[in-house]
Every structure is written in C-alpha cells, then in structure tokens.
Motif scaffolding. Structure first.
Motif, mmCIF file in Angstrom:
data_model
loop_
_atom_site.group_PDB
_atom_site.id
_atom_site.type_symbol
_atom_site.label_atom_id
_atom_site.label_comp_id
_atom_site.label_asym_id
_atom_site.label_seq_id
_atom_site.Cartn_x
_atom_site.Cartn_y
_atom_site.Cartn_z
ATOM 1 N N HIS A 1 -11.617 -38.524 -58.583
ATOM 2 C CA HIS A 1 -11.569 -37.034 -59.501
ATOM 3 C C HIS A 1 -9.886 -35.840 -59.065
ATOM 4 O O HIS A 1 -8.872 -36.450 -58.533
ATOM 5 C CB HIS A 1 -12.156 -36.120 -58.281
ATOM 6 C CG HIS A 1 -11.788 -34.273 -58.831
ATOM 7 N ND1 HIS A 1 -12.484 -33.765 -59.811
ATOM 8 C CD2 HIS A 1 -11.265 -33.718 -58.938
ATOM 9 C CE1 HIS A 1 -11.930 -32.848 -59.433
ATOM 10 N NE2 HIS A 1 -11.575 -32.395 -59.220
ATOM 11 N N SER A 2 -9.698 -35.479 -60.466
ATOM 12 C CA SER A 2 -8.403 -34.538 -60.511
ATOM 13 C C SER A 2 -8.678 -33.096 -61.066
ATOM 14 O O SER A 2 -9.774 -33.230 -62.044
ATOM 15 C CB SER A 2 -7.352 -35.213 -61.679
ATOM 16 O OG SER A 2 -6.449 -34.500 -62.154
ATOM 17 N N CYS A 3 -8.017 -32.212 -61.186
ATOM 18 C CA CYS A 3 -8.641 -30.895 -61.809
ATOM 19 C C CYS A 3 -8.053 -30.615 -62.836
ATOM 20 O O CYS A 3 -7.851 -29.682 -63.607
ATOM 21 C CB CYS A 3 -8.206 -29.617 -60.598
ATOM 22 S SG CYS A 3 -9.183 -29.872 -59.123
ATOM 23 N N GLN B 1 -12.363 -26.111 -54.883
ATOM 24 C CA GLN B 1 -12.337 -26.508 -53.623
ATOM 25 C C GLN B 1 -13.780 -26.495 -52.914
ATOM 26 O O GLN B 1 -14.656 -27.222 -52.269
ATOM 27 C CB GLN B 1 -11.454 -26.184 -52.316
ATOM 28 C CG GLN B 1 -10.064 -26.234 -52.908
ATOM 29 C CD GLN B 1 -10.076 -27.886 -52.389
ATOM 30 O OE1 GLN B 1 -10.739 -28.125 -51.830
ATOM 31 N NE2 GLN B 1 -8.544 -27.809 -53.151
ATOM 32 N N LEU C 1 -16.419 -27.989 -54.617
ATOM 33 C CA LEU C 1 -15.929 -29.872 -54.816
ATOM 34 C C LEU C 1 -16.740 -31.022 -53.108
ATOM 35 O O LEU C 1 -16.724 -31.538 -52.825
ATOM 36 C CB LEU C 1 -14.503 -30.002 -55.646
ATOM 37 C CG LEU C 1 -13.661 -30.380 -55.855
ATOM 38 C CD1 LEU C 1 -12.774 -30.263 -56.331
ATOM 39 C CD2 LEU C 1 -14.723 -31.884 -57.084
ATOM 40 N N CYS D 1 -9.934 -31.156 -52.116
ATOM 41 C CA CYS D 1 -9.613 -32.479 -53.224
ATOM 42 C C CYS D 1 -7.702 -32.393 -52.704
ATOM 43 O O CYS D 1 -6.863 -30.774 -52.898
ATOM 44 C CB CYS D 1 -9.843 -31.204 -54.472
ATOM 45 S SG CYS D 1 -8.837 -31.928 -55.841
ATOM 46 N N CYS E 1 -5.599 -33.305 -55.635
ATOM 47 C CA CYS E 1 -4.784 -33.699 -56.714
ATOM 48 C C CYS E 1 -3.885 -32.743 -56.798
ATOM 49 O O CYS E 1 -3.023 -31.585 -55.777
ATOM 50 C CB CYS E 1 -5.980 -32.846 -57.734
ATOM 51 S SG CYS E 1 -6.355 -31.307 -58.153
#
Ligand SMILES: C[S@@+](CC[C@H](N)C(=O)[O-])C[C@H]1O[C@@H](n2cnc3c(N)ncnc32)[C@H](O)[C@@H]1O
Length: 279
Positions: free
Chosen positions: A215-217, A260, A263, A270, A272
């Motif tokens: 995952h990436s924001c 956050q 997630l 996270c 990212c």
C-alpha cells in the motif's frame, strides 16, 4: 442483488437469470454469466453448497454474536480437532450444524469459492501463490476475540454440510489459512467501483498474485474491477526501479493520523513516503 459470476450489482432489483432448486436460487446478470458458472461448476459441487447455505441461513440464522472467546487460538482449534474425532462416531449430525450470522453467511460464500478453486486446480500459479500470502488470524483475533468463535463455527458448518468433493479441503490448516489470508489480502466487492463514492459492501474475492502489491497513501497504480477481473494500471509515470503500490481502503484527502488509524484494520503502520513525511 449481485451476479454470482461477475459481481455486477443492479441496485437491489432481482436479476433475471438464475439456477434454482427447492433449497435456493443463484442469480446472474446474463445468460453468459449463468453459462460460464454452469460450465465451471459442471459437477454441481459449488451450486449444491450455495443452495444448502442459503437454505440453512434462511431457517437457522442468528444475530451477530460479540461474546469473546476466552480460549487461545491453539486451544480453540485443538478443541475442534477433538470435536472432529467425536463426529466421526456420530451417525445423525444434522442437529449439530451451527446457526449462522449474516457475516458468517457471506464469509462462508468466500471460503467455498476459494475451496472450489482449490478443487478445480485450474489456476496453478494463483494456487501456488495462495500458500505464500501473509496470514493475520492472530492479529485479528487479538483485536476482536469474538471472531474466534465465529471461525470455529464456520468450520463446523463446512465440515457438517459440504459434500465429499470439498471435504479434503476442509482441514483446520486450510480453513485457518483461507480465513487468515483473507483479512489483508482479499479485495472487497463493492456496489460501486468509483473511488470516494458511497458504496455497499458485498463480500470479497481473492486474487493471490495481486495481493503482493504493498500500500501507499500516494499510490502509483489504480485498480478497477471489470466483472470478475481486476485491472491494475499505473496512474502516473513511474521511474525505473520505483515500487508499484496500490491504495488499500478508500482514502481521498484524509490526513496522516486518520489514514494511520484506518490502516490499523490491515495490521500495519504505513511506512510509505507520504506517511514518513507525516503529510
Ligand atoms: C497484501 S500484503 C502485501 C504484500 C506483502 N508485503 C507480502 O510480501 O506478502 C499486505 C501486508 O504488506 C505490508 N505492507 C503493505 N503496505 C505497507 C506499507 N505501506 N507500510 C508498511 N507495511 C506495508 C503489511 O505487512 C501488510 O499487512
């Protein structure tokens, strides 16, 4: 109502095409979807399980049960092992089939779908990747201890109701793996595929090869579902060596702390670039 084959949603109206028996009905959006389901399920294994499930759920459902299981994971599953030895000695088992909640009903459809793919064995690559997926059963049960009762109830349901073809796949290890990997790897099936739009959740489907996307924001890959297929397309130019990431969840403009917090349902913090910079 959702098409069993392509997950097409028609806004709550009854779909025109179906397969039925006296226990239940399976609906499809088109003749093509119905024919493709019938072709894959040419031995009537999956449909028979789905009919039984619908019939059982209609007459034996119960409210969601949030009673925490006081046992550890290993204790609860070893009790199931002992229960399995006991039922081998029991002739009449129908009174032992547990009632199901709505969530369990939809989770069992997912489990049946995965077991049916294992039975068919046609997609060797996806099946070989399935065993490499990360499982989060421990994290999920630590956060929601009532789920352990639900997992063991679903196991009992499957063991007591599925026909002989799927029985080899109803082992404690396999069912724990199917449930445990679904938590962070399965893709949700929603009424709409448009990001940010209000939508209804119908269940999930597993695409093991696609589960290796992190995952990436600020994801550089977007996904779109087209029926049973999901396409992954870069959403802006990608540098050589740059990691391809998708976005888990449905964030649009949420701040760092909200992201956050959300997630946490995927059980990771996270890391990212956007989150590293606390943006
Ligand atoms: C669907 S899997 C992705 C594939 C996984 N990295 C693997 O190799 O099996 C999701 C898991 O990858 C890790 N992950 C994915 N995106 C992450 C991120 N942005 N920051 C930290 N961990 C991440 C977390 O452990 C998460 O539970």
């Amino acid at each position: 109502m959702l098409c069993q084959r392509c997950y097409e949603y028609n806004g709550g109206k009854t779909l025109k095409f179906r397969i039925e028996n006296k226990k239940g009905s399976i609906y499809f959006c088109s003749e093509t979807c119905r024919a493709s389901f019938e072709e894959e399920d040419n031995e009537s294994i999956l449909r028979s399980c789905l009919f039984d499930l619908e019939h059982w759920y209609r007459s034996n459902s119960c409210e969601d049960n949030y009673d925490d299981e006081k046992k550890s994971l290993e204790e609860a599953w070893s009790e199931i092992e002992a229960w399995e030895q006991e039922i081998l000695k029991t002739k009449r088992k129908s009174h032992m089939v547990p009632k199901l909640t709505e969530t369990e009903y939809s989770d069992i459809i997912y489990i049946l779908d995965v077991m049916f793919s294992q039975y068919k064995g046609t997609n060797e690559l996806e099946l070989s990747l399935f065993v490499k997926l990360q499982t989060n059963e421990q994290d999920k049960v630590a956060k929601y201890p009532y789920l352990l009762k639900s997992y063991t109830r679903m196991y009992k349901y499957l063991k007591l109701t599925c026909g002989p073809q799927l029985q080899p796949f109803i082992t404690i290890d396999n069912i724990r793996r199917i449930i445990g990997t679904s938590l962070t790897n399965a893709f949700g099936i929603w009424s709409s595929t448009v990001p940010g739009e209000d939508k209804e959740y119908f269940g999930c489907a597993l695409y093991p090869s696609a589960s290796f996307f992190n995952h990436s924001c600020s994801a550089n890959v977007s996904r779109t579902r087209h029926g049973r297929l999901i396409s992954f397309v870069t959403s802006h130019p990608v540098l050589q060596g740059e990691e391809l990431c998708i976005q888990y969840g449905n964030h649009t403009t949420e701040d760092y702390h909200t992201r956050q917090k959300d997630l946490k349902e995927w059980f990771f913090e996270c890391g990212c670039k956007k989150c590293e910079m606390r943006i």
